[in-house]
Write a protein that holds these residues in place. Structure first.
Motif, PDB file in Angstrom:
ATOM      1  N   LYS A 124      23.857  38.363  27.907  1.00  0.00           N
ATOM      2  CA  LYS A 124      24.750  37.232  28.134  1.00  0.00           C
ATOM      3  C   LYS A 124      26.036  37.757  28.731  1.00  0.00           C
ATOM      4  CE  LYS A 124      23.601  33.391  25.179  1.00  0.00           C
ATOM      5  NZ  LYS A 124      24.123  32.429  24.203  1.00  0.00           N
TER       6      LYS A 124
ATOM      7  N   PRO B  24      29.386  33.154  28.632  1.00  0.00           N
ATOM      8  CA  PRO B  24      28.941  32.259  27.562  1.00  0.00           C
ATOM      9  C   PRO B  24      27.919  31.252  28.089  1.00  0.00           C
ATOM     10  CG  PRO B  24      31.325  32.043  27.944  1.00  0.00           C
ATOM     11  CD  PRO B  24      30.804  33.009  28.947  1.00  0.00           C
ATOM     12  N   ARG B  25      27.034  30.831  27.212  1.00  0.00           N
ATOM     13  CA  ARG B  25      26.080  29.740  27.485  1.00  0.00           C
ATOM     14  C   ARG B  25      25.188  29.960  28.695  1.00  0.00           C
ATOM     15  NH1 ARG B  25      30.286  27.021  28.408  1.00  0.00           N
ATOM     16  NH2 ARG B  25      31.720  27.785  26.829  1.00  0.00           N
ATOM     17  N   VAL B  26      24.837  31.231  28.974  1.00  0.00           N
ATOM     18  CA  VAL B  26      23.807  31.464  29.989  1.00  0.00           C
ATOM     19  C   VAL B  26      22.481  31.727  29.279  1.00  0.00           C
ATOM     20  CG1 VAL B  26      25.322  32.449  31.770  1.00  0.00           C
ATOM     21  CG2 VAL B  26      24.234  33.962  30.095  1.00  0.00           C
ATOM     22  N   SER B  27      21.414  31.420  29.993  1.00  0.00           N
ATOM     23  CA  SER B  27      20.068  31.743  29.527  1.00  0.00           C
ATOM     24  C   SER B  27      19.871  33.255  29.559  1.00  0.00           C
ATOM     25  CB  SER B  27      19.056  31.073  30.449  1.00  0.00           C
ATOM     26  OG  SER B  27      19.373  31.349  31.806  1.00  0.00           O
TER      27      SER B  27
END
Lengths: 275, 275, 275, 275, 275, 275
Positions: free
Chosen positions: A100, A103-106
């Motif tokens: 990562k 933030p908030r990535v696959s």
């Protein structure tokens, strides 16, 4: 011993044919159908029941098509009562999505590992993952080979006294630059540096020759580049071919690994693989 | 009550925008990145923590791209600590792969259902599945809506005395012909039959207007066809637009379903959905 | 909103007390029992029902004792109907076992991640994993913080004009040397090199100050070393204390992360964490 | 038939050697490494591929070390493509944690059963569980043997006319007192009662001779105790040895069970085990 | 706070009604349908969405019908998007199948525990399991109550000076005889023994009054038996009623447990339950 | 090759005996016990270890009894270390519960599929599912046969020139009316229609002859009905027998399928099954 049955997706049938030739088995037919609504359907066209099934599919472009196709093949093999299903993925492209960075990535490398298991993979055979930690993303056994021996063998046949080998793939822990050449940006920067240091002839090597967006042409057009070496984990697009390109076939290595997996012999004993 | 957060994949941003407008919330931004090796990465660009997340993505063409994108969005939302993640799939294209018509074929409808759960879907919201049994392929709760009310409402505003409504989607158990028009082969055959029976003006309706390979042009060019009605579960390609086409928006219905799911109100009470 | 309940294992009660003080909550009591056959039993001694439970336990030595104790605490919290259980593991020691460097070795980093989930962890809060890929070993959400801001803040208060900061932990992708000091071998080699380059005063920093086998004494006894900075992710053994050691408390950072996790606020917004 | 491969953890290598001698196979080497940060790493040092692997490790003290070591061995065997992995746990110490005697306590017996499966155990072979219900804690097949025949055989060779056999382990449903002697408190109380009833010579027997905190010395020093019999499910600490102690080896029984498991023969037919 | 929704299967609607009356909520309607092929279908007839659902169904005879019915209710509740589903099973009959007394027998207590979770149970509320270890068969939280307080309370109102209370259920670890009376064989044997010891009036108590095959009549017809006390965890068949029978209602206790579970209050604090 | 072991539940022992006779193996004994509290216990009475186990049990009435019995048999076989367990369910009655026709109903077909896998089924062998989509409810391989060849073979031996064959089961995609006759309502309506069209002699065929509530008598009493043909997937109650009934045995087909599954030969090659 259960019989072996090898099938190929549409990503790299030439490699699959070559592996089967090495193994002395027939590549089994697959029917791939695309419906009017763009959905895919796969039919494995010979008996899988209690067979030791190997499905060959590198995640080369178009990656999403080849990934879903592989997932459907796994589902079909499991549903057809295969004794064991090994996904042979010479290039696991999603290995680059391994952390990562924001933030908030696959984390695609882990997700795709889970998808393969959900679809029915009993085990994985792959080459030169982008980072060795990606091995740990899988919840099934992984045979992780590298092409060091094949690439080194190639250069040992050349007269390379006085030449510089710029290899993105000679061992993970040492002079590693990269395991693949995609757009070739890193290589181009490196060439500039080598030029400054007075390098006159350069041979380049990598495992996964992706060569996107004219990368091979761009690299090969540099006068000091006298050879670009890669393996056939992915098919080289015809439009990217170049006289300076030398492709080493990993079919013998993959075939031997498949034979050993099938026979229950040690893979690491031969390849030094972390399997 | 946990806050709502709605994101859209690249399949149908217009529908997502319209749903958010109905809900009175802002569509949250998503960054989709394609690497040189053709792998995708998704970043959800606003806080998902303890939110009630809805990801809108019909499986329209290119289906494999949109499917993997949705799986990556689900992974990102789960990894970002969403309280609940609902995959809003107005057109679940793989529903047509619902049985083994031949030996050793994949059952894509079940496989994709499992993949969605593996990737992190807590629940599914969908429209008019090809067969009602596909509901049972999911191991998470499904809200399965249909567009009967919207399509019927459309025709009630027309003067249709003496006209024949040939609808592939007026209820699953009755005169059902089909839930979608893809290549339109079925419709063209039906038109030929209606012609033989003396039909002079025909209005056609379906839920999922896929219109592949020039289907809409072919149908609309029939002189007796005076109207083709579909909904916006998938985007209509510009090249397929036709003056005879009327697209009913399901954004109000989907927005109301999302609101009820979020608030914990009965969905079936309003829609008669099997949810 | 569900209430918060914080418990501590026996690994680092001081840190837990400090975190609770920051949060303004009482550290809840735990009873740890060791039977005559050396098995452990854990009792959480206040109501967990529908609470947002946080269990604080770095994997410091003795690691196996602390790991099993944490697994038992997770089991107890889940069995006691906690709404959510976050394992707060400031030092995830098994992160170093992140790949197969040899055939047939365990990948402890992935295994322990799976054990934590099996035992009942809903999510993980951790600091500075040895490799960022270890994040992907977990199948539950991970908040992965780093101590860059705290360590940098420390040095910004010093007069470090002309000094060299040799930090094993200033960002994962840049000048990274190491995230922890255990035996200190790497640091000692580095000091020798710095000496050769004429360094006269050296300040050393890392996140996890393990200081095994007299490492701190050995490092601190080097005349050019004027300060060794670490954080309190693990307790510093009394026998390893040294006047040159400066320990930065991460309790404020961990408390703020716990508060944000509990309240559903963005953690990355504050910490730049990949969460 | 798949070949057998037997490995031992560090808990009881003597027992493993003895079992292998009975089986006529070589005990395969294991490399156990402890890092500076106190984490363990296990390497199984011979080929496991498609082998029928047995890992021998009683949960004797230090229990947590031995448990984590076993979990790492299981992970390594699974990752190395073992066809089947049986955890041979002659003493499953956590069986005593089999219920919730108080609110919010861990149920270690169930938790550890789940951890073993998570780590890769295909099946379990164990001796004399503390309660027969613990069998039901496992989600994989369990071969649950008891030592009744061996212990009874021992006494049948003695002249025990007129003597009282106080055995904590002669059958689970009948005169059962206990399956193990740890601190020996129960035995000491019983001896006091027997003394009151005029017993002059006492022979004591149990399966698991844990003998913690000088228990054996304390018991053996009682004048009326003429023999203490136990088995070798756990190693007897040298400091606890006593002339009155007689240790019955279960290696023949365990070896025969392993042979039958490997060959697919009935285990219960021979042992009357509930397998 | 999520709303509560209580449904009853067909096993014991009276108990469910009484619990709802205590809770001050309406018992929600359930439609149970039996098809011509003898399959069951359950419809929960009020909104479950985001509700805290409790399904009340003791496993009384016919056990298999009531078990499958409960599994279908769980499936329906989960599919209807319940926030949480608690199976309230006042009598968990399969708890008696808790071990392998013979080779190759099913362990029904563990199997049924797994089936309940597969069908959708988030948690279990039960009374007086046959063995306390059965608690550990469940992979979801269990609130395990006992009826000691209610039964003791009953006798404290009687003049029992000089009388003998033969209770199969006064605490699991002490004078426990049995938790249920089915055929009553044990009780009849005990009565014979008491008679020999000169008992003149006997009061009998148990939690689960199954009274199969005329057991109550047989017991009650003994002249020295002056009272048989049980609770209403299972319905007493009309044909088994007897003037000597006194049934204590556990509806207040179960209602209070449900209220506390719903509100997140400690259950053990009130009941001393191991929850 | 692993040995085969066939067991029968109590639903249809005649069919199991006939299958075993065809296979040339002995039907292994099963002990079914019903406790006083109405719970069932199953003991498989011969060695299952490493055997290829087949458990034969159609879900005929009483369905719930037969279902739970099958689940217990699966649990016993798995616990007894069977190499593979195939549930042979000639009539999968719950296939009719395949969709949500109303809100908040159970989908029994999917639930029971999951229960079978939870209990230990490695694979399923079944006949003529009510809808082909039900195949997709299972997460393990399914061999789905139909009786078309057997039923057609029967009629080819009759002189049926000029007669009308009204078969509810001649292929799923063509003139399908129904796969089973339960109450026979559909057939009676059809007979009325045929009568109107002047049919004078009618032969009726179906796969699953459930014949509930006097259905066979009612149908056979129609003067134009000269033959009712069904198979023996379920036992025909003696009270439902009629001279006009002809039962085709599927034992040869099921035995051949079992043999092919056991030997790893293609099932679809012979049966055209979607396996």
């Amino acid at each position: 011993m259960r019989e072996i049955a090898v099938f190929s997706g549409s990503a790299h049938p030439d490699l699959a044919e070559e592996i089967c030739a090495q193994l002395g088995v027939v590549l089994q037919p697959v029917r791939l159908r695309r419906f009017a609504n763009d959905c895919l359907e796969v039919q494995l066209q010979s008996n899988c029941r209690e067979r030791d099934v190997f499905l060959i599919q590198p995640l080369s472009a178009p990656v999403q098509e080849h990934l879903v196709e592989l997932l459907l093949m796994l589902d079909a093999a499991r549903g057809a009562s295969a004794a064991r299903v090994t996904a042979v993925i010479p290039h696991y492209a999603y290995a680059r999505s391994d952390k990562k960075a924001m933030p908030r990535v696959s984390i695609g490398g882990r997700l795709v590992a889970d998808l393969l298991v959900t679809a029915g993979a009993s085990r994985i055979l792959t080459m030169t993952l982008h980072a060795p930690q990606v091995h740990g993303f899988f919840s099934v056994p992984v045979d992780h080979l590298h092409a060091l021996r094949e690439i080194a063998g190639h250069f040992s046949e050349r007269d390379i006294a006085g030449a510089v080998v710029v290899s993105p793939d000679l061992g993970n822990a040492k002079i590693v630059l990269d395991d693949e050449i995609a757009r070739g940006t890193t290589i181009m920067e490196l060439l500039a540096q080598l030029r400054e240091h007075g390098a006159r002839s350069v041979r380049i090597a990598c495992t996964h020759g992706l060569f996107a967006e004219g990368a091979l042409k761009r690299i090969a057009s540099q006068p000091e580049v006298i050879e670009v070496v890669c393996t056939n984990t992915v098919p080289i697009p015809e439009t990217e071919r170049d006289p300076k390109l030398h492709v080493i076939s990993l079919a013998p290595a993959l075939a031997e690994a498949i034979r050993r997996i099938h026979e229950g012999e040690s893979v690491s004993a031969l390849f030094g693989a972390s399997a």
